[in-house]
Design a protein around this motif. Sequence first.
Motif, PDB file in Angstrom:
ATOM      1  N   THR A  86       0.847  -1.200   0.000  1.00 13.79           N
ATOM      2  CA  THR A  86       0.000   0.000   0.000  1.00 13.79           C
ATOM      3  C   THR A  86       0.877   1.242   0.000  1.00 13.79           C
ATOM      4  O   THR A  86       2.015   1.219   0.493  1.00 13.79           O
ATOM      5  CB  THR A  86      -0.921   0.039   1.233  1.00 13.79           C
ATOM      6  OG1 THR A  86      -0.119   0.067   2.421  1.00 13.79           O
ATOM      7  CG2 THR A  86      -1.829  -1.172   1.283  1.00 13.79           C
ATOM      8  N   HIS A 104       1.666   5.391  -2.012  1.00 16.09           N
ATOM      9  CA  HIS A 104       1.439   6.400  -3.052  1.00 16.09           C
ATOM     10  C   HIS A 104       2.645   6.416  -3.979  1.00 16.09           C
ATOM     11  O   HIS A 104       3.785   6.326  -3.533  1.00 16.09           O
ATOM     12  CB  HIS A 104       1.244   7.784  -2.431  1.00 16.09           C
ATOM     13  CG  HIS A 104       0.127   7.843  -1.429  1.00 16.09           C
ATOM     14  ND1 HIS A 104      -1.181   8.018  -1.797  1.00 16.09           N
ATOM     15  CD2 HIS A 104       0.138   7.734  -0.077  1.00 16.09           C
ATOM     16  CE1 HIS A 104      -1.945   8.025  -0.710  1.00 16.09           C
ATOM     17  NE2 HIS A 104      -1.159   7.853   0.342  1.00 16.09           N
ATOM     18  N   GLN A 116      -5.455  -6.544  -7.521  1.00 22.56           N
ATOM     19  CA  GLN A 116      -5.059  -5.145  -7.636  1.00 22.56           C
ATOM     20  C   GLN A 116      -6.220  -4.277  -7.153  1.00 22.56           C
ATOM     21  O   GLN A 116      -7.147  -3.975  -7.903  1.00 22.56           O
ATOM     22  CB  GLN A 116      -4.696  -4.816  -9.086  1.00 22.56           C
ATOM     23  CG  GLN A 116      -3.910  -3.540  -9.242  1.00 22.56           C
ATOM     24  CD  GLN A 116      -2.520  -3.637  -8.628  1.00 22.56           C
ATOM     25  OE1 GLN A 116      -1.865  -4.668  -8.727  1.00 22.56           O
ATOM     26  NE2 GLN A 116      -2.089  -2.570  -7.981  1.00 22.56           N
ATOM     27  N   ASP A 167      -6.092  -1.055  -5.905  1.00 26.89           N
ATOM     28  CA  ASP A 167      -5.938   0.289  -6.458  1.00 26.89           C
ATOM     29  C   ASP A 167      -4.651   0.323  -7.269  1.00 26.89           C
ATOM     30  O   ASP A 167      -3.697  -0.382  -6.958  1.00 26.89           O
ATOM     31  CB  ASP A 167      -5.867   1.345  -5.348  1.00 26.89           C
ATOM     32  CG  ASP A 167      -7.188   1.502  -4.613  1.00 26.89           C
ATOM     33  OD1 ASP A 167      -8.156   1.941  -5.243  1.00 26.89           O
ATOM     34  OD2 ASP A 167      -7.235   1.184  -3.407  1.00 26.89           O
ATOM     35  N   HIS A 205      -6.869  -1.527 -11.978  1.00 26.43           N
ATOM     36  CA  HIS A 205      -7.618  -1.210 -10.759  1.00 26.43           C
ATOM     37  C   HIS A 205      -8.861  -2.094 -10.628  1.00 26.43           C
ATOM     38  O   HIS A 205      -9.679  -2.185 -11.541  1.00 26.43           O
ATOM     39  CB  HIS A 205      -8.034   0.260 -10.806  1.00 26.43           C
ATOM     40  CG  HIS A 205      -9.043   0.635  -9.771  1.00 26.43           C
ATOM     41  ND1 HIS A 205      -8.706   0.836  -8.449  1.00 26.43           N
ATOM     42  CD2 HIS A 205     -10.384   0.837  -9.859  1.00 26.43           C
ATOM     43  CE1 HIS A 205      -9.796   1.161  -7.772  1.00 26.43           C
ATOM     44  NE2 HIS A 205     -10.825   1.166  -8.606  1.00 26.43           N
ATOM     45  N   GLY A 206      -8.983  -2.784  -9.494  1.00 25.69           N
ATOM     46  CA  GLY A 206     -10.147  -3.622  -9.227  1.00 25.69           C
ATOM     47  C   GLY A 206     -10.150  -4.962  -9.923  1.00 25.69           C
ATOM     48  O   GLY A 206     -11.161  -5.671  -9.874  1.00 25.69           O
ATOM     49  N   GLY A 249       0.206   4.229 -10.022  1.00 30.79           N
ATOM     50  CA  GLY A 249      -1.004   4.669  -9.341  1.00 30.79           C
ATOM     51  C   GLY A 249      -0.704   5.642  -8.224  1.00 30.79           C
ATOM     52  O   GLY A 249       0.131   5.360  -7.356  1.00 30.79           O
ATOM     53  N   ASP A 255      -2.644   6.324  -5.796  1.00 29.72           N
ATOM     54  CA  ASP A 255      -2.963   5.464  -4.651  1.00 29.72           C
ATOM     55  C   ASP A 255      -2.722   4.025  -5.087  1.00 29.72           C
ATOM     56  O   ASP A 255      -3.311   3.565  -6.069  1.00 29.72           O
ATOM     57  CB  ASP A 255      -4.422   5.648  -4.223  1.00 29.72           C
ATOM     58  CG  ASP A 255      -4.690   7.033  -3.662  1.00 29.72           C
ATOM     59  OD1 ASP A 255      -3.877   7.504  -2.858  1.00 29.72           O
ATOM     60  OD2 ASP A 255      -5.705   7.634  -4.057  1.00 29.72           O
ATOM     61  N   TYR A 256      -1.846   3.340  -4.369  1.00 30.45           N
ATOM     62  CA  TYR A 256      -1.493   1.981  -4.763  1.00 30.45           C
ATOM     63  C   TYR A 256      -1.857   1.018  -3.635  1.00 30.45           C
ATOM     64  O   TYR A 256      -1.499   1.236  -2.472  1.00 30.45           O
ATOM     65  CB  TYR A 256       0.001   1.862  -5.078  1.00 30.45           C
ATOM     66  CG  TYR A 256       0.335   0.572  -5.790  1.00 30.45           C
ATOM     67  CD1 TYR A 256       0.277   0.503  -7.172  1.00 30.45           C
ATOM     68  CD2 TYR A 256       0.659  -0.572  -5.079  1.00 30.45           C
ATOM     69  CE1 TYR A 256       0.552  -0.677  -7.835  1.00 30.45           C
ATOM     70  CE2 TYR A 256       0.922  -1.756  -5.727  1.00 30.45           C
ATOM     71  CZ  TYR A 256       0.868  -1.815  -7.105  1.00 30.45           C
ATOM     72  OH  TYR A 256       1.118  -2.998  -7.759  1.00 30.45           O
ATOM     73  N   ASN A 257      -2.583  -0.051  -4.005  1.00 34.66           N
ATOM     74  CA  ASN A 257      -3.028  -1.011  -3.000  1.00 34.66           C
ATOM     75  C   ASN A 257      -3.161  -2.367  -3.679  1.00 34.66           C
ATOM     76  O   ASN A 257      -3.990  -2.555  -4.566  1.00 34.66           O
ATOM     77  CB  ASN A 257      -4.369  -0.571  -2.409  1.00 34.66           C
ATOM     78  CG  ASN A 257      -4.764  -1.394  -1.201  1.00 34.66           C
ATOM     79  OD1 ASN A 257      -4.033  -2.286  -0.769  1.00 34.66           O
ATOM     80  ND2 ASN A 257      -5.930  -1.096  -0.658  1.00 34.66           N
ATOM     81  N   CYS A 258      -2.326  -3.300  -3.271  1.00 36.35           N
ATOM     82  CA  CYS A 258      -2.296  -4.613  -3.918  1.00 36.35           C
ATOM     83  C   CYS A 258      -2.174  -5.699  -2.850  1.00 36.35           C
ATOM     84  O   CYS A 258      -1.475  -5.529  -1.850  1.00 36.35           O
ATOM     85  CB  CYS A 258      -1.117  -4.683  -4.887  1.00 36.35           C
ATOM     86  SG  CYS A 258      -0.867  -6.297  -5.649  1.00 36.35           S
TER      87      CYS A 258
END
Length: 340
Positions: free
Chosen positions: A56, A58, A79, A81, A98-99, A117, A119-122
């Motif tokens: 997670t 930025h 993935q 975000d 994304h998603g 991204g 905002d990065y969230n994987c």
Amino acid sequence: MEPFFQFRTAEFTDNCQTTVHQHAGMLQADSTWQSANGRLTFTDHFLRGIQLTTMTGHLHQPLKLELDVERPWTAMLYQLDGQINSKACASRPLHIGHGHQNVMGDEKTKNYYTFEGQDYNCFSVHIEPEYFTDLVVGNEEWLTIHQARLDRLEPFVLLPPGTVISLKQRALIEQIMACPYGGALKKLFLEARFLDLFIEQQALLRQVQRRAAGSRDRDTLHAIREFLDTHYAEPPSLLELARLFGTNDFKLKKGFRELFGTTVFGYVAERRLSVAQQLLLLTDEPVQQVAEAVGFVNPAHFATAFRQRFGQAPSQFRRGPKHQPVELETSHWPTLLEAR
């Protein structure tokens, strides 16, 4: 517990700090990478046979990383975000937006990924081949999906691009990422949620497999219909037709009726009569020769079928007013037209 992979890019390793915590039967590694390009935090949980990884943060611009594979794995990638790209992952380009999600295995020892991204969230799960096999072999439906790959260490990507993370998958991932427990209870909680997620993943793979099989079956049936469009005069038997197109007679009979609203030989009969109508309309060939050209051995049977279909005997149809031709592809007409 050894990791499945390591990031080797100097720009990353030089700006990353890691702390390791030992829990009951579990290892946890917390890492933070920070530079002018952004900030990412990594949490890895190492349990028996699996590695759960959360990323997670930025990114101000794309982050390109070299990844060294330490040991073989099957990965479930989610993935939440941002997006991830690789020019040659599992022997082909990979993009997870994304998603979206995918399931893959990559036996190459080195690969390159780009993370993007603001905002990065994987979230990802890497599973040892032996443990993956143990999970799969006890369920026949799962085994049909994976059996061809269990004993062959070859790269693969299982899901089509753009496969969406389901609400249930997202809920389970969020529970894993926000695990409220510590010690032995944390280990049990993470293992339980992983198994729930694995079960949900197999259900999704099964749905995709069924849709793909259905699409292949439809393509096969359309190919069979096109074959009959040019072989209506002497069609093979149902069994021969099924074998010719790599299916079975039951699927052929059932699928053809469901897709086209008629039986195989009902379609052949309609095709014969439609072509016969055109030949009677556009040629001066004797009725018996027209009947033989479209596959009727007995002229009386042809006359009866023609009358039932068009309300007139073939000879009456020819003597009557010229009708508007039914649209047919001339490439499918019998060669007797060319012989005139």
